[in-house]
Design a protein around this motif. Sequence first.
Motif, PDB file in Angstrom:
ATOM      1  N   ASN A  91      44.128  38.124  41.222  1.00  0.00           N
ATOM      2  CA  ASN A  91      43.682  36.947  41.978  1.00  0.00           C
ATOM      3  C   ASN A  91      44.596  35.750  41.758  1.00  0.00           C
ATOM      4  O   ASN A  91      44.986  35.058  42.711  1.00  0.00           O
ATOM      5  CB  ASN A  91      42.249  36.577  41.581  1.00  0.00           C
ATOM      6  CG  ASN A  91      41.209  37.300  42.409  1.00  0.00           C
ATOM      7  OD1 ASN A  91      41.481  38.341  42.995  1.00  0.00           O
ATOM      8  ND2 ASN A  91      40.011  36.755  42.459  1.00  0.00           N
ATOM      9  N   THR A  94      40.137  33.242  38.211  1.00  0.00           N
ATOM     10  CA  THR A  94      39.873  34.069  39.393  1.00  0.00           C
ATOM     11  C   THR A  94      39.367  33.238  40.570  1.00  0.00           C
ATOM     12  O   THR A  94      39.238  33.760  41.665  1.00  0.00           O
ATOM     13  CB  THR A  94      38.832  35.154  39.063  1.00  0.00           C
ATOM     14  OG1 THR A  94      37.620  34.525  38.638  1.00  0.00           O
ATOM     15  CG2 THR A  94      39.336  36.089  37.972  1.00  0.00           C
ATOM     16  N   GLN A 101      41.554  38.256  48.851  1.00  0.00           N
ATOM     17  CA  GLN A 101      40.864  39.548  48.890  1.00  0.00           C
ATOM     18  C   GLN A 101      41.648  40.542  49.746  1.00  0.00           C
ATOM     19  O   GLN A 101      41.849  41.704  49.369  1.00  0.00           O
ATOM     20  CB  GLN A 101      39.464  39.352  49.472  1.00  0.00           C
ATOM     21  CG  GLN A 101      38.652  40.626  49.611  1.00  0.00           C
ATOM     22  CD  GLN A 101      37.392  40.414  50.437  1.00  0.00           C
ATOM     23  OE1 GLN A 101      37.443  39.809  51.506  1.00  0.00           O
ATOM     24  NE2 GLN A 101      36.257  40.891  49.938  1.00  0.00           N
ATOM     25  N   ARG A 114      45.015  41.637  47.983  1.00  0.00           N
ATOM     26  CA  ARG A 114      44.776  42.608  46.907  1.00  0.00           C
ATOM     27  C   ARG A 114      44.399  43.965  47.485  1.00  0.00           C
ATOM     28  O   ARG A 114      44.840  45.011  46.994  1.00  0.00           O
ATOM     29  CB  ARG A 114      43.678  42.101  45.976  1.00  0.00           C
ATOM     30  CG  ARG A 114      44.103  40.892  45.154  1.00  0.00           C
ATOM     31  CD  ARG A 114      43.185  40.673  43.970  1.00  0.00           C
ATOM     32  NE  ARG A 114      43.238  41.807  43.055  1.00  0.00           N
ATOM     33  CZ  ARG A 114      42.616  41.849  41.873  1.00  0.00           C
ATOM     34  NH1 ARG A 114      41.875  40.826  41.490  1.00  0.00           N
ATOM     35  NH2 ARG A 114      42.695  42.898  41.108  1.00  0.00           N
ATOM     36  N   ASN A 143      34.310  42.010  45.269  1.00  0.00           N
ATOM     37  CA  ASN A 143      35.363  43.020  45.116  1.00  0.00           C
ATOM     38  C   ASN A 143      34.831  44.448  45.170  1.00  0.00           C
ATOM     39  O   ASN A 143      35.451  45.359  44.639  1.00  0.00           O
ATOM     40  CB  ASN A 143      36.116  42.802  43.797  1.00  0.00           C
ATOM     41  CG  ASN A 143      35.243  43.014  42.569  1.00  0.00           C
ATOM     42  OD1 ASN A 143      34.023  43.125  42.708  1.00  0.00           O
ATOM     43  ND2 ASN A 143      35.842  43.067  41.404  1.00  0.00           N
TER      44      ASN A 143
END
Length: 476
Positions: free
Chosen positions: A10, A58, A92, A95, A301
Amino acid sequence: MTSHSCERDNLFWMCQLDLTAAAVLLDDAQLHASDAKEICAAVRAIEASTRGNAERPTDYLDVQKELTRRVGAKSTHIHIGRSRQDIMVTVQRLRLRDDVLALYQGLLSIREKLLALAAANIDALCPAYTNGVQAQPVRVAHLLIGYENSLARSTARIQSSYQRLNASPLGGAALATSSYRLDRHALAGYLGFDSIIDNAFDAVQLSAIDLCTEAASISEIAALSIGTLVQDIHTQYHHVRPWLVLANDGLQSPSTLMPQKRNPVALNRARLLASQVLGDASAARMAAHNVCSGMTDYKRNDAEGAVETAVRLTREMISIVDGMQIDHAAGSDEISKEYSTTSELANALYRDHGIPFLVGHAFASRLVTFGRQHQLRASEIPFDNIKAIYREALSEAATELPEQLPMSEVELHQALDAHAMVDHYAGIGGSQRAEVERMLGASSNTLAQQREWLATTEARLEHAQQALQARLSALT
């Protein structure tokens, strides 16, 4: 490109987004070079100072607070036109992009090894099963290509979904952009996105629902395919003499009590990982289910967890396929102990002698019953008994066919030979050598094309990162 890397977590991506914002504002002359230089140096320092630290931030609010502490109020210049909403949903997606490409690479590696194993064992036979019961003899390569094909579909699903995944929500702000002019296409380009999600409301508040669920679902389907292969390998360990074993000692573990046991622990690990993928994918769906837009539920996540676990599963499977060894003699022996070639006996009676298939099938079924009752293999049943069984089958069928079995003993045993049966397969996609070689070539070509797609995709992402670095390097 790696998955599960602390260097692409993150914080890494939040800092990349800040650097990207600085570059775009510089390009548009909305940020002074001196301010950009100071801000970018602080952003890099924040990311570097916590590298390797389990407590890396994060949440973007923590990054913004630290950036303000380091350079003061001028740090807020790079936040114009952005929101924590579009920042976090972009992180998000970035990743997830890393993990999806890692999963793609893992599936390619498993498939490559399955095809290599198929090519090296193209003439080895083994029994195939339906309803858990031996059904037909086939080439081992035929089954291995089948497993590869099922994984190829998951690979293709990733590739077709990538254009939807690799679209940028950044610059959508909270849901409708802002009064500041911010070039969303430029932001996307520096981050390696191929496009932007046009509608800002969709980009920031809706797209995470379906895109994350799609990635989780693809991982789930891949895990189901891998799980079937794992279970089929595991079944071999029920046999005294398996035709497929894990030859690598690292994939097995001895029993602490029973000296004869070699427990296939790698299969246990893979099976559990496959189950975990399914659980994570279900969690992602449930988090996105039945909530208003703009909620945080589906921005967690869960989907990323499903993909990351699927990546771990592929790594386990790469080791398993590396350790798989085919025992040709054991496969043939397993076939000969059962009666799975008797369907070819019925086929040969119809094909070569015009005996109706139902009559031939009834005869073959009686032959199986007799052999099992007397604990004989098909090749061990006396020919006189076989002829008598044929007459009984004709009598039961009440036909006017001659009672004489229209096959010699040699011809009958040729029909019952597993290699002859496999060679007689004639349909597209069958286990005959010509078809197996054709399918092997087709699968290899598809694999090569998908490897090329991955290389091209990763090169574009690398080029985007280099472009960002080059733009900012002028500041120093």
